[in-house]
Design an enzyme around this catalytic site. Structure first.
Site, PDB file in Angstrom:
ATOM      1  N   CYS A  83      17.894 -71.335 -43.386  1.00 16.00           N
ATOM      2  CA  CYS A  83      18.153 -72.100 -42.068  1.00 16.00           C
ATOM      3  C   CYS A  83      17.052 -73.842 -42.051  1.00 16.00           C
ATOM      4  CB  CYS A  83      17.782 -71.730 -41.473  1.00 16.00           C
ATOM      5  SG  CYS A  83      18.898 -71.948 -39.707  1.00 16.00           S
ATOM      6  N   HIS A  84      16.226 -73.774 -41.670  1.00 14.99           N
ATOM      7  CA  HIS A  84      15.312 -74.804 -42.218  1.00 14.99           C
ATOM      8  C   HIS A  84      14.066 -73.729 -43.496  1.00 14.99           C
ATOM      9  CE1 HIS A  84      16.710 -75.681 -38.559  1.00 14.99           C
ATOM     10  NE2 HIS A  84      16.828 -76.305 -38.451  1.00 14.99           N
ATOM     11  N   GLU A 108      21.679 -79.345 -35.252  1.00 15.62           N
ATOM     12  CA  GLU A 108      21.054 -80.377 -34.757  1.00 15.62           C
ATOM     13  C   GLU A 108      21.607 -80.778 -33.051  1.00 15.62           C
ATOM     14  OE1 GLU A 108      17.890 -78.876 -35.039  1.00 15.62           O
ATOM     15  OE2 GLU A 108      17.800 -78.724 -37.432  1.00 15.62           O
TER      16      GLU A 108
END
Length: 235
Positions: A136-137, A167
């Site tokens: 993910c991030h 986002e």
């Protein structure tokens, strides 16, 4: 015994428009932890500063289920014991790990990009021909992460991560721009990687390039951990 480090964000500041804080996403820490622990691996959780806070959107938007919810609820579970004993990255520089796994949460794009000691551990792991994973991030860890020859670790590699479309769906793109931090796709481009867009924002999607394993979103965390375990067990 296989040694795993799960690297998490230390960032825990107000981020969302509702006043809640960004941080480390609980499912992306806990689910890989449980998968690795059940394989009999020695799992350590660490952040750059030895502190952390959960992303406050973790629980409602990315709920836990089954054995993962049980592990979170049980204060004596191996996961809760490990998270209470969160390590500071600088204290682990002399430890050799077989797996470096970077968990996500929006906090990651704020602090993993300059987490000097986590970078050292990731680099050492990779250059020892061990496994690097990020979900993910979590691929924010690859920003400013250079090999001993000075080249970006992910240059020319295929990776995935949370897409810019996600986002936008969450209404966070303007906050990210205002704070002058990079999205995962922007980090990939800056570092010379080939960013593979997931088929859609929220479905399980993983990419493997050699000993580099990445996942696009919270739904990818379990499969990513399983793929890493399979690679480790095949050695």
């Amino acid at each position: 015994m296989v040694k795993v480090i799960i690297a998490i964000s230390s960032y825990n500041e107000i981020f969302y428009e509702d006043g809640q804080r960004a941080g480390a996403l609980v499912s992306e820490i806990l689910e890989p932890f449980v998968e690795f622990y059940e394989k009999g691996y020695d799992v350590t959780i660490a952040s750059e500063t030895g502190t952390f806070g959960y992303d406050e959107h973790s629980f409602a938007e990315y709920p836990l289920h089954g054995k993962f919810q049980e592990a979170y609820d049980d204060q004596n579970s191996p996961y809760n014991k490990a998270i209470r004993q969160l390590k500071k990255a600088s204290d682990l520089l002399n430890t050799d790990f077989d797996v470096f796994f970077a968990a996500g949460g929006h906090g990651a794009i704020y602090d993993l990009v300059h987490a000097t000691n986590l970078h050292k551990i990731a680099l050492k792991t990779f250059e020892n021909n061990k496994v690097i994973g990020a979900v993910c991030h979590g691929p924010a860890i690859f920003a400013n992460l250079n090999l001993s020859n000075g080249q970006p670790l992910i240059k020319g590699k295929q990776i995935t991560g949370f897409p810019d479309a996600g986002e936008e769906e969450l209404g966070l793109e303007e906050i990210i721009k205002k704070d002058k931090v990079l999205t995962i796709a922007e980090i990939a481009k800056k570092e010379g990687a080939n960013f593979i867009e997931p088929k859609d924002t929220w479905s399980n999607f993983t990419v493997v390039d050699g000993n580099l394993f990445t996942g696009a979103n919270p739904a990818s965390a379990v499969e990513l951990a399983k793929k890493i375990s399979a690679a480790i067990d095949s050695i």
